[in-house]
Design a protein around this motif. Sequence first.
Motif, short mmCIF file in Angstrom:
data_model
loop_
_atom_site.label_atom_id
_atom_site.label_comp_id
_atom_site.label_asym_id
_atom_site.label_seq_id
_atom_site.Cartn_x
_atom_site.Cartn_y
_atom_site.Cartn_z
N ALA A 262 11.38 25.94 29.19
CA ALA A 262 12.83 25.89 29.34
C ALA A 262 13.51 25.66 28.00
O ALA A 262 14.54 26.26 27.70
CB ALA A 262 13.19 24.80 30.34
N ILE B 29 16.26 28.20 26.36
CA ILE B 29 17.64 27.81 26.06
C ILE B 29 17.96 28.08 24.58
O ILE B 29 19.04 28.57 24.25
CB ILE B 29 17.88 26.34 26.42
CG1 ILE B 29 17.82 26.16 27.93
CG2 ILE B 29 19.23 25.86 25.89
CD1 ILE B 29 17.82 24.71 28.38
N GLY C 34 22.29 21.65 33.89
CA GLY C 34 21.04 22.13 34.44
C GLY C 34 20.52 21.15 35.47
O GLY C 34 20.99 20.03 35.58
N THR D 55 13.55 23.12 35.79
CA THR D 55 13.64 24.26 36.71
C THR D 55 14.25 25.50 36.08
O THR D 55 14.25 26.57 36.69
CB THR D 55 14.47 23.88 37.93
OG1 THR D 55 15.77 23.45 37.49
CG2 THR D 55 13.80 22.75 38.72
N TYR D 56 14.84 25.39 34.90
CA TYR D 56 15.48 26.54 34.26
C TYR D 56 14.41 27.37 33.53
O TYR D 56 13.53 26.80 32.91
CB TYR D 56 16.53 26.07 33.26
CG TYR D 56 17.40 27.20 32.74
CD1 TYR D 56 18.45 27.69 33.47
CD2 TYR D 56 17.12 27.79 31.51
CE1 TYR D 56 19.23 28.73 33.00
CE2 TYR D 56 17.89 28.83 31.03
CZ TYR D 56 18.94 29.30 31.78
OH TYR D 56 19.69 30.34 31.31
N PRO D 57 14.43 28.71 33.65
CA PRO D 57 15.48 29.57 34.20
C PRO D 57 15.23 30.01 35.65
O PRO D 57 15.84 30.98 36.11
CB PRO D 57 15.41 30.78 33.27
CG PRO D 57 13.94 30.91 32.99
CD PRO D 57 13.42 29.49 32.91
N ASN E 220 15.95 28.39 38.34
CA ASN E 220 17.14 28.04 39.10
C ASN E 220 18.34 28.17 38.19
O ASN E 220 18.22 27.99 36.98
CB ASN E 220 17.04 26.61 39.64
CG ASN E 220 16.05 26.49 40.79
OD1 ASN E 220 16.00 27.35 41.66
ND2 ASN E 220 15.25 25.45 40.78
N PRO E 221 19.50 28.49 38.75
CA PRO E 221 20.68 28.71 37.89
C PRO E 221 21.19 27.44 37.26
O PRO E 221 20.98 26.34 37.80
CB PRO E 221 21.71 29.28 38.89
CG PRO E 221 21.31 28.71 40.20
CD PRO E 221 19.80 28.68 40.17
N PRO E 222 21.88 27.57 36.14
CA PRO E 222 22.56 26.40 35.56
C PRO E 222 23.73 26.02 36.45
O PRO E 222 24.22 26.83 37.24
CB PRO E 222 23.05 26.91 34.21
CG PRO E 222 23.23 28.38 34.41
CD PRO E 222 22.14 28.80 35.36
N TRP F 173 20.97 34.40 41.83
CA TRP F 173 20.44 34.15 40.50
C TRP F 173 19.05 34.74 40.35
O TRP F 173 18.25 34.72 41.28
CB TRP F 173 20.39 32.65 40.23
CG TRP F 173 19.73 32.28 38.93
CD1 TRP F 173 18.44 31.87 38.76
CD2 TRP F 173 20.32 32.33 37.63
NE1 TRP F 173 18.20 31.64 37.42
CE2 TRP F 173 19.33 31.92 36.70
CE3 TRP F 173 21.58 32.68 37.15
CZ2 TRP F 173 19.58 31.85 35.33
CZ3 TRP F 173 21.81 32.61 35.79
CH2 TRP F 173 20.82 32.20 34.90
#
Length: 222
Positions: free
Chosen positions: A5, A9, A62, A82-84, A86-88, A117
């Motif tokens: 993650a 980012i 997030g 959980t990213y990406p 799940n959505p921010p 997403w």
Amino acid sequence: MANIASQRIQREFQEVVRSEEVAKSLIAIELVNNSLLDLRGRITGPPDTPYEGGLFHLEIKGELALRQSCVTFTIVVAVPETYPFNPPKVRFVTKVWHPNISSVTGAICLDILKDQWAAAMTIRTVLLSLQALLAAAEADDPQDAVVAKQYKENPELFRQTARHWTYMYASGRRGEDRGHCQDFDAKIRRLQEVMRIDEHKALVALSSNNWELERATQALLP
């Protein structure tokens, strides 16, 4: 997972910074406190909309699986696990009058921030999608029912109200007054005097009652 993650980012941040949209000042992203864990986005109001000329600031959050709670980037000590996948979590910091954005909290109703997403989407995708949302509201799937009702029943009054909110909160009240209605200002001042309330509370009451001073006054009574 956290390392993946973090790398993602960082890559997305560079993608936005180097994008054509940033060069044209259409979108922007910045680090707060010089940390990738603390992000703020910005979009400009699209042309030929009530939001033209406005700068709208967004808070980007997030999810972190920690005691089953959502923790913002400003608090967590690690990037969201959980990213990406799940959505921010994104909300408008700038107040805006729009059917799909809460006029109270800035919460957003947009499919890609919910069930549509996909892990291939990015922060840049989100910023551009939100800019598109300002130009094309989905009033049948609203976040703010009061705004959606005005949008559907009185489109011209909605346009004037949205433009006034843009002037009040997204323009810095500088430069050309893009359709700013002096009659609205007069009603805001009158309601403030009568009810002894602040400017924003008067604006919300009037906007929610189609700028009818008597109805707005009644709505504010205990």
